[in-house]
Design an enzyme around this catalytic site. Structure first.
Site, PDB file in Angstrom:
ATOM      1  N   CYS A 265      11.298  87.220  47.654  1.00  0.00           N
ATOM      2  CA  CYS A 265      11.957  87.475  46.368  1.00  0.00           C
ATOM      3  C   CYS A 265      13.086  86.483  46.087  1.00  0.00           C
ATOM      4  CB  CYS A 265      12.509  88.896  46.373  1.00  0.00           C
ATOM      5  SG  CYS A 265      13.246  89.411  44.807  1.00  0.00           S
TER       6      CYS A 265
ATOM      7  N   CYS B  93      10.007  89.167  39.873  1.00  0.00           N
ATOM      8  CA  CYS B  93      10.163  87.713  39.755  1.00  0.00           C
ATOM      9  C   CYS B  93       8.834  87.029  40.072  1.00  0.00           C
ATOM     10  CB  CYS B  93      11.268  87.204  40.687  1.00  0.00           C
ATOM     11  SG  CYS B  93      10.924  87.424  42.454  1.00  0.00           S
TER      12      CYS B  93
ATOM     13  N   CYS C  69      11.267  37.138  52.662  1.00  0.00           N
ATOM     14  CA  CYS C  69      10.211  36.222  52.234  1.00  0.00           C
ATOM     15  C   CYS C  69       9.122  37.013  51.535  1.00  0.00           C
ATOM     16  CB  CYS C  69       9.570  35.511  53.434  1.00  0.00           C
ATOM     17  SG  CYS C  69      10.673  34.506  54.416  1.00  0.00           S
TER      18      CYS C  69
END
Length: 460
Positions: A426, A437, A2
């Protein structure tokens, strides 16, 4: 099932405009219900006016015009999609929501699975087999209008619900109670009315309208002085937390912080064929042992199937330009939907095994490059959580370091005694951190900013 709709009228002199907006909401709400519709209006003196009909309001719009006048205060309405379990072949007005009691008027979205038991327990009689019809006589008999008492009654309901309730004795207020069924609220200052409905799309709101999603598992009372009272349906306190842990700085500090705050934590680690899998696994095991907390490991081939990321073994080279600064500033090693998947698995485990919350090391630093490290990702997932877990099994979503950058995380970690010396940051899986990195760059700089020696070794 509903759509439920309600309106609390602040400026009755605008009743004609309010009526037009109500009709538009009900027409849009056919999206959630086309079998019948009903509107009951409570006047200032507690008397009511109502319209109920089978079918759609859009094909019978004329029935809704003129239902409001200058004395109208509260509107309770419903668009019904008739569930299979409650199909009634020959419907009468008694089968159409909203349902009216001696004092209370109720519109309901959801399913009450124990309606027969409630009828017996509270010794009430309803006029239709529709489950929702059991609620008004219970409220008439046992509810005094205080939301704290309503909470006790609602805790007996087995199933799903969003109720919007009007009180004939106090037509200056409206009540909304929900578990995981949605309700949105919009205050139209120009019209002087507060509207409620099941989806915000039905408001057709402008960018400047005030639209709020009401919290799942809550009861809200709003009066015409624009005062709001709210209580939670669930009294659950957060005690046990499942922490998604990579073995890196961020999740280790997050886990340690929660532990120091008195939470019972368990670490959850994923092995997904990434380059640093062995080193991260070794690190997280040592961290769990150091913190003396349980560790759950999950091995998955899912990301190997998804692919398209250099973070996986055989996926290509890790970006190491500018000594790692390039990798810190852009998501070169993005893994499709990784955090969403991790969070979803954590949520499922938390629900199944009784954890009160999940957490991770998501933080402000990496949010600069990775969308799924943004605080907003966590906030939105937290809002999704009640709709992804079973009834009454709400799991909170925490972000202990979500507002911190890397050097702040290191500082906090030192202050609380987190085992930073055991962590692995790393992207590579060598014997030492590569130092080139993105994560290595951020880690080295974070320790340097704090004037600290990094306890891990680097190749360069």
């Amino acid at each position: 099932m509903c759509s439920v709709t309600g309106v609390l009228i602040i400026k009755p002199e605008n009743y004609e405009k309010i009526e037009k907006k109500l009709i538009q909401i009900l027409k849009r709400a056919e999206d959630r219900g086309r079998d019948s519709f009903g509107v009951i209006v409570i006047e200032k003196d507690g008397s009511v006016r109502k319209v109920k009909a089978l079918g759609r309001p859009s094909t019978q719009e004329e029935k809704l015009y003129g239902i409001l006048d200058e004395n109208s205060k509260v509107i309770i309405a419903n668009n019904r999609a008739e569930p299979t379990t409650e199909y009634v072949r020959q419907k009468t007005e008694e089968d159409i929501q909203p349902f009216e009691g001696e004092r209370y008027i109720v519109t309901h979205n959801g399913i009450i699975a124990n309606d027969l038991e409630l009828e017996k327990k509270y010794n009430v009689i309803r006029r239709t087999k529709i489950d929702s019809a059991v609620v008004p006589p219970i409220l008439d008999k046992y509810w005094n209008g205080e939301i704290e008492q309503l909470k006790k009654i609602l805790n007996d309901i087995k199933g799903s619900f969003a109720f919007i309730i009007g009180d004939k004795k106090r037509p200056n207020r409206i009540y909304i109670a929900q578990n995981f069924k949605p309700v949105y609220m919009m205050y139209d200052r120009e019209l002087g009315a507060i509207f409620f409905t099941s989806l915000d799309d039905y408001f057709d709101a402008s960018a400047f309208d005030s639209v709020t999603k009401l919290d799942p598992y809550s009861i809200v009372e709003v009066n015409d002085n624009l005062e709001i009272r709210k209580i939670q349906l669930l009294d659950k306190k957060i005690k046990k937390v499942l922490v998604i842990a990579s073995g890196g700085l961020d999740s280790t500090v997050a886990a340690t912080y929660l532990l120091r705050q008195g939470y019972e934590i368990t670490l959850l680690h994923f092995n997904y064929h990434h380059k640093a899998e062995e080193r991260e696994r070794e690190a997280v095991k040592k961290i769990a042992e150091y913190l003396q907390v349980p560790l759950i490991e999950i091995d998955t081939d899912l990301f190997k199937i998804i692919g398209h990321t250099t973070l996986l073994k055989g996926g290509g080279e890790i970006v190491k330009d500018r000594l790692g600064e390039e990798g810190a500033e852009f998501a070169h090693e993005w893994v499709p939907a990784r955090n969403l998947i991790f969070y979803s698995v954590a949520l499922a485990l938390a629900e199944a095994y009784g954890y009160d919350a999940i957490a991770s090391g998501i933080n402000l630093e990496e949010a600069g490059a990775y969308p799924d490290n943004e605080m907003e990702f966590v906030r939105l997932f937290a809002k999704l959580s009640p709709y992804a877990t079973g009834p009454n099994k709400k799991v909170e979503v925490m972000m202990p370091v979500g507002n911190l950058v890397k050097h702040e995380i290191v500082k906090l970690g030192v202050e609380i005694g987190a085992p930073l010396h055991l962590t692995w940051s790393c992207y590579e899986g060598g014997q030492k951190h590569c130092g080139k990195c993105g994560p290595c760059y951020m880690r080295k700089m974070a320790f340097r900013i704090n004037g600290l020696n990094d306890p891990v070794e680097y190749e360069n």
